[in-house]
Design a protein around this motif. Structure first.
Motif, mmCIF file in Angstrom:
data_model
loop_
_atom_site.group_PDB
_atom_site.id
_atom_site.type_symbol
_atom_site.label_atom_id
_atom_site.label_comp_id
_atom_site.label_asym_id
_atom_site.label_seq_id
_atom_site.Cartn_x
_atom_site.Cartn_y
_atom_site.Cartn_z
ATOM 1 N N GLU A 8 -6.698 -4.074 -8.607
ATOM 2 C CA GLU A 8 -6.563 -2.913 -9.514
ATOM 3 C C GLU A 8 -5.791 -1.769 -8.887
ATOM 4 O O GLU A 8 -5.035 -1.138 -9.535
ATOM 5 N N HIS A 9 -6.415 -1.288 -7.770
ATOM 6 C CA HIS A 9 -5.778 -0.079 -6.981
ATOM 7 C C HIS A 9 -4.324 -0.316 -6.825
ATOM 8 O O HIS A 9 -3.412 0.473 -6.873
ATOM 9 N N LEU A 10 -3.916 -1.673 -6.370
ATOM 10 C CA LEU A 10 -2.540 -1.813 -5.980
ATOM 11 C C LEU A 10 -1.734 -1.820 -7.091
ATOM 12 O O LEU A 10 -0.749 -1.163 -7.227
ATOM 13 N N ASP A 11 -2.212 -2.389 -8.448
ATOM 14 C CA ASP A 11 -1.345 -2.333 -9.669
ATOM 15 C C ASP A 11 -1.160 -0.899 -9.928
ATOM 16 O O ASP A 11 -0.197 -0.370 -10.408
ATOM 17 N N ALA A 12 -2.381 0.064 -9.884
ATOM 18 C CA ALA A 12 -2.197 1.526 -10.277
ATOM 19 C C ALA A 12 -1.180 2.070 -9.183
ATOM 20 O O ALA A 12 -0.356 2.924 -9.786
ATOM 21 N N LEU A 13 -1.187 1.862 -8.021
ATOM 22 C CA LEU A 13 -0.347 2.271 -7.178
ATOM 23 C C LEU A 13 1.181 2.040 -7.579
ATOM 24 O O LEU A 13 2.019 2.539 -7.309
ATOM 25 N N ALA A 14 1.250 0.808 -7.563
ATOM 26 C CA ALA A 14 2.659 0.296 -8.291
ATOM 27 C C ALA A 14 3.274 0.787 -9.388
ATOM 28 O O ALA A 14 4.454 1.144 -9.277
ATOM 29 N N ARG A 15 2.391 1.179 -10.157
ATOM 30 C CA ARG A 15 2.950 1.747 -11.518
ATOM 31 C C ARG A 15 3.335 3.302 -11.408
ATOM 32 O O ARG A 15 4.202 3.734 -11.986
ATOM 33 N N THR A 16 2.514 4.004 -10.582
ATOM 34 C CA THR A 16 2.691 5.236 -9.993
ATOM 35 C C THR A 16 4.308 5.340 -9.330
ATOM 36 O O THR A 16 4.995 6.223 -9.465
ATOM 37 N N MET A 17 4.337 4.494 -8.347
ATOM 38 C CA MET A 17 5.531 4.616 -7.458
ATOM 39 C C MET A 17 6.673 3.827 -8.053
ATOM 40 O O MET A 17 7.693 3.816 -7.349
ATOM 41 N N ASN A 18 6.523 3.049 -9.126
ATOM 42 C CA ASN A 18 7.786 2.420 -9.707
ATOM 43 C C ASN A 18 8.079 1.253 -8.898
ATOM 44 O O ASN A 18 9.376 1.183 -8.855
ATOM 45 N N VAL A 19 7.056 0.441 -8.114
ATOM 46 C CA VAL A 19 7.758 -0.714 -7.471
ATOM 47 C C VAL A 19 6.897 -1.694 -7.725
ATOM 48 O O VAL A 19 5.465 -1.591 -8.121
ATOM 49 N N ALA A 20 7.199 -3.054 -7.774
ATOM 50 C CA ALA A 20 6.386 -3.886 -8.273
ATOM 51 C C ALA A 20 5.715 -4.273 -6.677
ATOM 52 O O ALA A 20 6.353 -4.480 -5.767
ATOM 53 N N VAL A 21 4.338 -4.996 -6.881
ATOM 54 C CA VAL A 21 3.745 -5.183 -5.563
ATOM 55 C C VAL A 21 3.481 -6.642 -5.669
ATOM 56 O O VAL A 21 2.832 -7.179 -6.669
ATOM 57 N N VAL A 22 3.702 -7.748 -4.698
ATOM 58 C CA VAL A 22 3.400 -8.854 -4.592
ATOM 59 C C VAL A 22 2.673 -9.229 -3.341
ATOM 60 O O VAL A 22 3.171 -9.012 -2.269
ATOM 61 N N ILE A 23 1.625 -9.936 -3.444
ATOM 62 C CA ILE A 23 0.870 -10.544 -2.215
ATOM 63 C C ILE A 23 0.898 -11.823 -2.042
ATOM 64 O O ILE A 23 1.003 -12.563 -2.881
ATOM 65 N N LEU A 24 1.480 -12.187 -0.859
ATOM 66 C CA LEU A 24 1.710 -13.814 -0.574
ATOM 67 C C LEU A 24 0.359 -13.934 0.322
ATOM 68 O O LEU A 24 0.194 -13.613 1.516
ATOM 69 N N ASN A 25 0.439 -15.594 0.492
ATOM 70 C CA ASN A 25 -0.432 -16.166 1.421
ATOM 71 C C ASN A 25 0.438 -16.316 2.559
ATOM 72 O O ASN A 25 1.902 -16.074 2.610
ATOM 73 N N PRO A 94 4.844 -8.236 6.975
ATOM 74 C CA PRO A 94 3.753 -9.001 7.413
ATOM 75 C C PRO A 94 2.369 -8.497 7.684
ATOM 76 O O PRO A 94 2.332 -7.410 8.123
ATOM 77 N N VAL A 95 1.353 -9.024 7.102
ATOM 78 C CA VAL A 95 0.079 -8.602 7.292
ATOM 79 C C VAL A 95 -0.647 -9.242 8.509
ATOM 80 O O VAL A 95 -0.655 -10.245 8.463
ATOM 81 N N GLY A 96 -1.274 -8.529 9.280
ATOM 82 C CA GLY A 96 -2.091 -8.991 10.724
ATOM 83 C C GLY A 96 -1.057 -8.688 11.832
ATOM 84 O O GLY A 96 0.314 -8.389 11.865
ATOM 85 N N LYS A 97 -1.975 -8.637 12.984
ATOM 86 C CA LYS A 97 -1.169 -7.999 14.326
ATOM 87 C C LYS A 97 -0.655 -9.019 14.958
ATOM 88 O O LYS A 97 0.458 -8.933 15.510
ATOM 89 N N ASN A 98 -1.432 -10.091 15.386
ATOM 90 C CA ASN A 98 -1.143 -11.198 16.415
ATOM 91 C C ASN A 98 -0.886 -12.478 15.481
ATOM 92 O O ASN A 98 -0.076 -13.227 16.086
ATOM 93 N N LYS A 99 -1.895 -12.661 14.412
ATOM 94 C CA LYS A 99 -1.460 -13.884 13.487
ATOM 95 C C LYS A 99 -1.084 -13.668 12.053
ATOM 96 O O LYS A 99 -2.052 -12.652 11.859
ATOM 97 N N CYS A 100 -0.194 -14.089 11.638
ATOM 98 C CA CYS A 100 -0.058 -13.840 10.299
ATOM 99 C C CYS A 100 -1.119 -14.238 9.098
ATOM 100 O O CYS A 100 -1.601 -15.307 9.152
ATOM 101 N N SER A 101 -1.504 -13.227 8.367
ATOM 102 C CA SER A 101 -2.368 -13.699 7.336
ATOM 103 C C SER A 101 -2.034 -13.375 5.933
ATOM 104 O O SER A 101 -2.842 -13.446 4.758
ATOM 105 N N GLY A 102 -0.693 -13.136 5.943
ATOM 106 C CA GLY A 102 0.120 -13.139 4.472
ATOM 107 C C GLY A 102 1.096 -12.036 4.688
ATOM 108 O O GLY A 102 1.451 -11.559 5.727
ATOM 109 N N TYR A 103 1.597 -11.821 3.345
ATOM 110 C CA TYR A 103 2.709 -10.788 3.135
ATOM 111 C C TYR A 103 2.428 -9.823 2.222
ATOM 112 O O TYR A 103 2.066 -10.258 1.122
ATOM 113 N N LEU A 104 2.986 -8.532 2.541
ATOM 114 C CA LEU A 104 3.034 -7.848 1.380
ATOM 115 C C LEU A 104 4.567 -7.373 0.746
ATOM 116 O O LEU A 104 5.241 -7.053 1.820
#
Length: 325
Positions: A8-25, A94-104
């Motif tokens: 919900e926080h990500l959605d609120a930020l997306a609407r405010t900034m007018n960008v769509a947010v997608v989180i990937l595994n 990319p999300v994660g420092k040494n090992k990928c845990s997903g993507y924003l």
């Protein structure tokens, strides 16, 4: 896995900034997509969104493995939907420092970005034209003054003409004097119009500003056969602010209304008092309701969601109105 509150926080930020947010595994499959992503990609449900993602967008990422950490990249995507082409820009983090845990993914509408760029280009071009046109108009003043002097000399000759010719020549001379006077008035008007806008705050009569606005709009409304009416207050109404910017905001709204109106429409500008405030009301065959909805939408975003010519103009109007409280 992120909690519903975090989404919900990500959605609120997306609407405010007018960008769509997608989180990937880690396999670059969609784990979360903000409602704006559905709107941008013209999707009605999750299944359709995921199908478009897998078929059209994910292949552009290249090989993605569970332990592979791709670097930040920016992708430009063209997507055919029905009879239109949708243009997007994706920022992949990319999300994660040494090992990928997903993507924003931050997904923005390139069409809106192009419209913003075009609007700033027009503004820049207008500033240059104002600078050059002022010199051009001054050059036009020279020949016009010569014509006025020559016409005055011809008037002396007309006075010595015979009675039968005198009246006809006098009539033609009066027409030329009138047209030269109108040309001089127009040139002076354009010179005043091209003066660089000020950033200073000042006290001014809002009625006079509205009358100037009416003068600017009148030629266009006559050509478009739109009935323009102005109803200012009967008494002086002094306000404190940036005169040029307030005037531009009224012009922007009026021009937007005219662009949506057919011939023989009605555009009404009215000044009213609401407690300690003075209000400017624009009515344009019902279009004011549409503009009101767009302004409400702009209140919740940094940039307009629909960056058409309306979106750009309304964005500037909103900025001007907010700066004046």
């Amino acid at each position: 896995m992120k909690s519903a509150c975090e989404f919900e926080h990500l959605d609120a930020l997306a609407r405010t900034m007018n960008v769509a947010v997608v989180i990937l595994n880690t396999a670059a499959d969609i784990e979360f997509a903000s409602p704006l992503a559905y709107r941008f990609l013209d999707c009605t449900d999750e299944a359709e969104l995921k199908d478009i993602w897998v078929q059209c967008i994910r292949p552009q990422f290249g090989h993605v493995g569970k332990s592979q950490l791709i670097k930040f990249r920016k992708l430009k995507v063209e997507l055919r939907r029905a009879a239109k082409t949708l243009l997007f820009e994706l920022d992949v983090f990319p999300v994660g420092k040494n090992k990928c845990s997903g993507y924003l993914i931050l997904l923005s509408d390139r069409t809106s970005d192009n419209n913003i760029e075009a609007a700033f280009l027009v503004a820049s071009k207008t500033r240059v034209q104002d600078y050059l046109y002022s010199a051009l108009i001054h050059d036009m003043r020279g020949p016009m003054n010569v014509m006025k002097i020559t016409l005055s000399l011809l008037d002396d000759i007309v006075e010595d003409a015979g009675a039968g010719i005198h009246d006809a020549l006098k009539k033609h001379s009066a027409v030329l004097h009138e047209e030269l006077g109108r040309l001089n008035h127009t040139l002076q008007f354009v010179l005043d119009l091209n003066k660089a806008p000020t950033t200073d705050l000042q006290k001014f009569d809002l009625r006079e500003l509205l009358r100037e606005t009416e003068s600017l709009l009148r030629p266009k409304t006559l050509k478009q056969r739109v009935n323009l009416t102005l109803q200012p207050l009967e008494h002086q109404t002094f306000v404190y602010g940036n005169r040029d910017r307030i005037k531009q905001s009224v012009l922007d709204l009026a021009v937007m209304a005219l662009s949506e109106m057919s011939e023989h429409g009605n555009l009404h500008i009215q000044q009213t008092i609401n407690g300690p405030n003075t209000c400017i009301l624009l009515k344009a065959d019902g279009e004011e309701a549409r503009f009101g909805e767009l302004l409400d939408e702009l209140d919740s975003t940094y940039l307009p969601i629909n960056m058409s010519h309306h979106g750009v103009g309304l964005y500037m109007v909103r900025q001007i109105l907010r700066s004046h409280g």
